[in-house]
Design an enzyme around this catalytic site. Structure first.
Site, PDB file in Angstrom:
ATOM      1  N   ASP A 177     109.579  99.786  -2.144  1.00  0.00           N
ATOM      2  CA  ASP A 177     109.173 101.095  -2.649  1.00  0.00           C
ATOM      3  C   ASP A 177     107.690 101.169  -2.295  1.00  0.00           C
ATOM      4  O   ASP A 177     106.845 100.627  -2.995  1.00  0.00           O
ATOM      5  CB  ASP A 177     109.375 101.176  -4.177  1.00  0.00           C
ATOM      6  N   GLU A 234     112.367 103.151   0.343  1.00  0.00           N
ATOM      7  CA  GLU A 234     112.718 104.376  -0.371  1.00  0.00           C
ATOM      8  C   GLU A 234     112.566 105.590   0.541  1.00  0.00           C
ATOM      9  O   GLU A 234     113.296 106.564   0.401  1.00  0.00           O
ATOM     10  CB  GLU A 234     111.818 104.550  -1.603  1.00  0.00           C
ATOM     11  N   GLU A 235     111.638 105.510   1.463  1.00  0.00           N
ATOM     12  CA  GLU A 235     111.328 106.674   2.300  1.00  0.00           C
ATOM     13  C   GLU A 235     112.180 106.772   3.563  1.00  0.00           C
ATOM     14  O   GLU A 235     111.980 107.685   4.361  1.00  0.00           O
ATOM     15  CB  GLU A 235     109.841 106.669   2.675  1.00  0.00           C
ATOM     16  N   ASP A 250     102.759 108.700   0.064  1.00  0.00           N
ATOM     17  CA  ASP A 250     104.037 107.984   0.200  1.00  0.00           C
ATOM     18  C   ASP A 250     104.289 107.684   1.671  1.00  0.00           C
ATOM     19  O   ASP A 250     104.704 106.592   2.044  1.00  0.00           O
ATOM     20  CB  ASP A 250     105.234 108.827  -0.257  1.00  0.00           C
ATOM     21  N   GLU A 254     113.478  98.766  -6.793  1.00  0.00           N
ATOM     22  CA  GLU A 254     112.717  98.950  -8.039  1.00  0.00           C
ATOM     23  C   GLU A 254     113.234  97.964  -9.106  1.00  0.00           C
ATOM     24  O   GLU A 254     112.511  97.089  -9.555  1.00  0.00           O
ATOM     25  CB  GLU A 254     112.803 100.403  -8.540  1.00  0.00           C
ATOM     26  N   ASP A 314     113.492 113.378  -3.959  1.00  0.00           N
ATOM     27  CA  ASP A 314     112.218 113.567  -4.640  1.00  0.00           C
ATOM     28  C   ASP A 314     111.219 114.189  -3.667  1.00  0.00           C
ATOM     29  O   ASP A 314     111.307 113.979  -2.470  1.00  0.00           O
ATOM     30  CB  ASP A 314     111.646 112.223  -5.118  1.00  0.00           C
ATOM     31  N   LEU A 337     105.360 103.402  -2.262  1.00  0.00           N
ATOM     32  CA  LEU A 337     104.443 104.077  -3.179  1.00  0.00           C
ATOM     33  C   LEU A 337     105.231 104.499  -4.411  1.00  0.00           C
ATOM     34  O   LEU A 337     106.066 105.395  -4.345  1.00  0.00           O
ATOM     35  CB  LEU A 337     103.842 105.309  -2.474  1.00  0.00           C
ATOM     36  N   ASP A 338     104.996 103.785  -5.487  1.00  0.00           N
ATOM     37  CA  ASP A 338     105.703 104.076  -6.737  1.00  0.00           C
ATOM     38  C   ASP A 338     104.780 104.862  -7.670  1.00  0.00           C
ATOM     39  O   ASP A 338     103.599 104.536  -7.797  1.00  0.00           O
ATOM     40  CB  ASP A 338     106.112 102.761  -7.405  1.00  0.00           C
TER      41      ASP A 338
END
Ligand code: AHG
Ligand code: MN
Ligand code: MN
Length: 338
Positions: free
Chosen positions: A121, A98-99, A75, A285, A69, A123-124
């Site tokens: 996560d 996630e990052e 983020d 998530e 993404d 920054l969702d």
């Protein structure tokens, strides 16, 4: 004349955690410390989100994250803040995000004999950052069997039913923290003038049935037949609510989930032709929100079984998600099985 608010009527999240510690008899302070570290990071992200329109923190960072993404500046910022808070706090052994492609281990936590690991996560809802629409943070906490253990990726590959805590922060019209330690789900609203999260939504229970459905319906043609048929039923009275549903979709999972948790509804991100495993990530998530949802009396499913039963094989594994009011999720499942 307006009466000043009695200070004693406010329960801050710090006070709430202290009381919960006493109730459960787990008075080591380690777990509370971990939560306070996450809370501190969330306040820093809140501050940045609130001034995001004013400074040059908006827009695409340019790089893509490990799931492919596009990564936005916020983020990266949120990721750094949460990881720094966990490292400095010393209550966490390792984190997955996630990052980040792999996990990060914290030497300080190891030396202090920490017992917790956190999946994030940070920054969702990143597509909503630069349009001033609600975004969030999701966190999932596991305990390892041995304090100070040298953690490997394998320690994170556990089903959601083994979580000891999960929560999210919603940076919306107010900033809210909602979390559970496996007993009840409680919501706190940040009072920016006090800099404190104050208990505003005690013991959240989600309605058994509601009439909101949340899905990116642009993907309809690429969805399995069962999902198409379920969505058709949302547009009739032939469903548990007995009425034609209303559609609500923000495109930030945390915000869509939070609204449905309070009002009653279902959020779904099924498998599609483009994303055969769905789009959302199981570890940071689906599992944490599933844990919260089930603690609030709702249900979270991959279409076949509770997402809390699913053990990820990899950190960034995706999974279809049907989450929200229990009767609605079961109704959706009935279209998929059989
Ligand atoms: P993230 O910003 O952490 O990558 O998550 C985005 C997720 C989720 O927040 C949202 O519900 C969903 O992606 C939206 O996907 P579509 O744009 O495909 O509807
Ligand atoms: Mn997300
Ligand atoms: Mn994200």
């Amino acid at each position: 004349m307006e009466q000043p608010q009695k200070l004693r009527s406010i329960i801050t999240v710090n006070e709430f955690i202290r009381r919960q510690e006493k109730l459960t008899g787990v008075a080591t302070g380690e777990f509370s410390g971990l939560l306070m570290d996450l809370i501190l990071a969330s306040k820093i992200v809140h501050r940045e989100v609130n001034k995001a329109g004013l400074v040059n923190i908006l827009g695409t960072e340019g790089s893509a994250n490990v799931s492919g993404d596009t990564q936005m500046k916020l983020d990266v910022f949120a990721n750094e803040q949460f990881l720094a808070a966990l490292e400095v706090g010393g209550h966490c052994l390792a984190a997955a995000s996630e990052e980040l492609e792999g996990i990060v281990c914290f030497e300080g936590g190891r030396q202090r004999g920490a017992r917790y690991i956190v999946a994030l996560d940070p920054l969702d809802g990143s597509s909503n950052i630069d349009v001033n629409v609600s975004i969030g943070t999701i966190f999932a906490v596991f305990r390892v069997d041995e304090p100070g253990k040298l953690v490997t990726e394998k320690d994170f590959l556990r089903p959601g039913k083994e979580l000891v805590a999960a929560g999210y922060v919603l940076y919306g019209s107010s900033t809210m923290l909602v979390f559970t330690t496996g007993q009840s789900v409680n919501g706190f609203t940040l009072d920016p003038s006090l800099g404190e999260y104050c208990l505003s939504h005690p013991e959240i229970r989600t309605p058994e049935v509601g009439s909101i459905y949340s899905v990116n319906e642009a993907n309809l043609n690429d969805m399995p037949e069962g999902v198409k048929n379920y969505l058709a039923s949302c547009k009739t009275k032939n469903n548990p609510a007995g009425k034609v549903h209303t559609a609500r979709y923000i495109g930030s999972l945390v915000a869509d989930f939070h609204r449905n948790l309070l009002k009653g509804g279902i959020y779904l991100y099924p498998a599609t032709a483009k994303d055969p495993q769905g789009k959302l990530r199981l570890l940071y998530e689906c599992a944490p929100l599933g844990f919260i949802c089930e603690q609030a009396g709702g249900r979270a499913s991959d279409g076949n079984r509770s997402v809390l039963e699913l053990k990820p094989d990899t950190l960034h594994q995706r999974c279809p998600l049907f989450i929200g009011s229990a009767a609605m999720v079961r109704h959706a499942e009935s279209f998929l099985n059989g």
